[in-house]
Design an enzyme around this catalytic site. Structure first.
Site, mmCIF file in Angstrom:
data_model
loop_
_atom_site.group_PDB
_atom_site.id
_atom_site.type_symbol
_atom_site.label_atom_id
_atom_site.label_comp_id
_atom_site.label_asym_id
_atom_site.label_seq_id
_atom_site.Cartn_x
_atom_site.Cartn_y
_atom_site.Cartn_z
ATOM 1 N N ARG A 47 -0.385 57.318 6.918
ATOM 2 C CA ARG A 47 0.960 57.240 7.422
ATOM 3 C C ARG A 47 1.397 58.778 7.619
ATOM 4 O O ARG A 47 1.553 59.104 8.749
ATOM 5 C CB ARG A 47 1.811 56.474 7.079
ATOM 6 C CG ARG A 47 3.234 56.476 7.633
ATOM 7 C CD ARG A 47 4.360 55.672 6.859
ATOM 8 N NE ARG A 47 4.182 54.374 6.452
ATOM 9 C CZ ARG A 47 4.029 53.254 7.487
ATOM 10 N NH1 ARG A 47 4.579 53.482 8.451
ATOM 11 N NH2 ARG A 47 3.560 52.211 6.739
ATOM 12 N N ARG A 81 4.653 51.408 14.915
ATOM 13 C CA ARG A 81 4.740 52.235 13.388
ATOM 14 C C ARG A 81 6.104 52.556 13.065
ATOM 15 O O ARG A 81 6.966 53.109 13.778
ATOM 16 C CB ARG A 81 3.830 53.450 13.796
ATOM 17 C CG ARG A 81 2.523 53.312 14.294
ATOM 18 C CD ARG A 81 1.597 52.513 13.182
ATOM 19 N NE ARG A 81 1.553 53.193 11.992
ATOM 20 C CZ ARG A 81 0.961 52.705 10.836
ATOM 21 N NH1 ARG A 81 0.706 51.236 10.958
ATOM 22 N NH2 ARG A 81 0.876 53.340 9.708
ATOM 23 N N ASN A 119 15.684 54.245 19.099
ATOM 24 C CA ASN A 119 15.074 53.191 19.161
ATOM 25 C C ASN A 119 15.570 51.839 19.755
ATOM 26 O O ASN A 119 16.908 51.999 19.525
ATOM 27 C CB ASN A 119 14.404 52.567 18.074
ATOM 28 C CG ASN A 119 13.315 51.346 18.383
ATOM 29 O OD1 ASN A 119 12.531 51.411 19.262
ATOM 30 N ND2 ASN A 119 13.269 50.515 17.188
ATOM 31 N N HIS A 135 16.402 47.920 20.086
ATOM 32 C CA HIS A 135 15.865 46.831 19.348
ATOM 33 C C HIS A 135 16.379 45.268 19.848
ATOM 34 O O HIS A 135 17.496 45.377 20.213
ATOM 35 C CB HIS A 135 16.553 46.594 17.794
ATOM 36 C CG HIS A 135 16.210 45.440 16.831
ATOM 37 N ND1 HIS A 135 15.031 45.503 16.349
ATOM 38 C CD2 HIS A 135 17.011 44.359 16.592
ATOM 39 C CE1 HIS A 135 14.754 44.262 15.544
ATOM 40 N NE2 HIS A 135 16.079 43.829 15.473
ATOM 41 N N ASP A 180 15.248 49.297 10.669
ATOM 42 C CA ASP A 180 16.115 49.347 12.078
ATOM 43 C C ASP A 180 17.617 49.217 11.258
ATOM 44 O O ASP A 180 18.497 48.464 11.566
ATOM 45 C CB ASP A 180 15.986 47.614 12.238
ATOM 46 C CG ASP A 180 14.602 47.627 13.105
ATOM 47 O OD1 ASP A 180 14.108 48.480 13.727
ATOM 48 O OD2 ASP A 180 14.154 46.470 13.184
#
Length: 536
Positions: free
Chosen positions: A62, A88, A103, A105, A152
């Site tokens: 990663r 990812r 991000n 969601h 998240d």
């Protein structure tokens, strides 16, 4: 200009939406994907956005993969990172050297995190889901394993609520949340960053709100459908009626229809009935309005609603055919008998006597609406949807009196003319622009509505007064104009019709010429200092 590095593993619809809308002037500097076949890459190239592909090979862990992405981004300048379906989980290896990473969601956080948000929402049986834009924070342990509780879990920038409907499936929610939630929330968040209004300090996000005075920066409104309508403005248009349960002011949406069996109200019926009711609410004296296509065909005040209706109807009985009647007093049998003398679509009033209802119900398809006690005007905002958005404004609640009028001519208006000016101006607010209204006492004489030329509106009002009004004439009447006269020609046309006094906003560069024309015809003229446009 805020530059964005976008990262996506599939279609990247949010990224392309951001690029197309460019909120706050922001644009994509580069799009990165971990999948060489990701459709977002071709979409980006078509928009001339540079692209980079950084696959995670079998020999990469990663952290090595994230360092490879950092290397790929080294030659690009950007101020913000925006993820969109990037499959990812990112660690501090990437996040620490990067600017703020966002991000979107597809659910409301922190309630429904993770990959299966829509399934969680449906299983939970909640009525509202939504979209969340949040700051991406580290969710990876030092050994490369995921910290599930941290996925998240970054601080929220903004959210957009979306209803969950009975019978929804995951595919329904996915599309609705994307188009109605993510496509609103992500551009909003990016715009805030572009405007320099967001401060991210660890787990704390502060957004400087824009003080819009009476208008909130963001409106979230829900309304419930109460019925589907026969059709919209035209038979080929579907339509529905929604209600706002918070409204306390008397209105036609919540009005009780008292004649069972009559056909339901149409889109146009509701629109016209709303306009008619709003007009009669303006006055304390008994008032009656006859409305066609949201414009007054006639309006009057008198000692009773029966007398007011008779006088209003006489302004233009031909145009009143098929119109909407509104009263600001209980409808009595005398008024009901007059209303049913010719074809009307709807009657709106704050109550009816039993005798009046019996008369009105003899007309099979005359819709009778009881709005209850009129009470106070409490709604202060009006709005109109347009393609791509919604116009919102303060409701036109101006209420002038004689003392608010500025007399600008050599001849002073008589006391009666002054009172008529006030009546005409309050009524004028409900006439579609360009609008002209002729009045005597507290009754309309002729109206010129919805014209592109103000002088044409004057000529039409004069024609209606002489041709269509019964027992009325423009001779000696007061003229009201919803905006200033740009040239003296409107005054000349009014003088030809017999107008003796004028009320208008004033404010034209040619006011002096207009006043001079009024003086030449011995007209009295007063300025209100405010305009009364109505365009919808």
């Amino acid at each position: 200009m805020t530059r964005i590095a976008g990262m996506a593993s599939n279609r990247g619809r949010n990224l392309m939406h951001l690029q197309d809308r460019r909120p706050g002037g922001a644009n994509l500097a580069v799009v990165v994907s971990n999948d060489p076949d990701a459709p977002v890459l071709e979409k980006a190239r078509k928009r001339d956005i540079p692209t980079e592909v950084v696959e995670q090979t079998d020999d990469m862990d990663r952290f090595e993969h994230e360092r490879a992405i950092l290397d790929a981004l080294e030659d690009y300048e950007f101020d913000l990172v925006a993820l969109d379906g990037y499959m990812r989980i990112l660690s501090s290896t990437f996040l620490d050297p990067m600017p703020t990473t966002l991000n979107v969601h597809p659910a409301l956080l922190p309630a429904f995190p993770g990959m299966d948000a829509h399934e969680q929402v449906l299983d939970a049986g909640v009525a509202v889901t939504g979209a969340t834009v949040h700051v991406v924070t580290n969710a990876v342990a030092e050994d490369g394993t995921l910290l599930e509780s941290e996925v998240d879990a970054g601080p929220v920038i903004t959210q957009e609520p979306i209803p969950v409907y009975e019978g929804d499936e995951e595919s329904d929610l996915k599309e609705r949340v994307l188009y109605e939630g993510e496509f609103k929330a992500y551009p909003r968040a990016v715009r805030w960053f572009a405007e320099g209004r967001v401060d991210v300090d660890g787990d704390t996000v502060t957004v400087d709100r824009d003080d819009g005075g009476a208008f909130p920066e963001r409106r979230v409104a829900t309304e419930d459908r109460v019925r589907e309508l026969r059709y919209g403005e035209n038979p080929h248009q579907d339509a529905a009626l929604y209600t706002d349960a918070t409204v306390e002011e008397a209105n036609v949406v919540d009005a009780e229809q008292l004649n069972e069996g009559a056909k339901a109200l149409s889109y146009n019926n509701y629109n016209d009935a709303d306009g008619a009711l709003n007009l009669v609410k303006e006055f304390d004296e008994p008032a009656a309005a006859v409305i066609k296509h949201t414009n007054p065909a006639g309006f009057a005040l008198d000692d009773s609603v029966a007398e007011a209706y008779e006088t209003a109807l006489a302004t233009d009985p031909m145009s009143a055919f098929g119109g909407i009647v509104a009263l600001n007093r209980e409808c009595d049998v005398e008024t009901a008998e007059q209303i049913t003398d010719s074809f009307k679509e709807v009657v709106v009033a704050p109550g009816y006597t039993d005798e009046a209802l019996a008369v009105l119900r003899e007309k099979d398809n005359l819709r009778v609406l009881d709005v209850g006690e009129l009470g106070e005007i409490t709604e202060t905002i009006t709005e109109r949807p347009i393609v791509g958005g919604r116009l919102v404004q303060e409701r036109d609640l101006q209420d002038i009196g004689v003392d608010d009028l500025e007399v600008v001519t050599e001849r002073e208006p008589t006391d009666e003319e002054l009172e008529t000016m006030v009546f005409a101006w309050q009524t004028m607010k409900h006439v579609k622009s360009n609008g002209i209204l002729f009045a005597k006492g507290t009754e309309t004489v002729g109206l010129g509505v919805g014209q592109v030329s103000r002088v044409d509106a004057v000529k039409i009002a004069a024609m209606k007064a002489e041709k269509d009004a019964e027992g009325k004439t423009a001779e000696g009447a007061v003229m009201a104009s919803d905006a200033f006269f740009p040239f003296p020609d409107g005054i000349e046309a009014a003088a030809t019709a017999g107008i003796e006094a004028v009320v208008q906003p004033g404010g034209s560069v040619n006011d002096d010429d207009v006043i001079e024309a009024a003086n030449e015809h011995d007209m009295a003229m007063a300025f209100t200092g405010s305009r009364a446009f109505r365009h919808d």
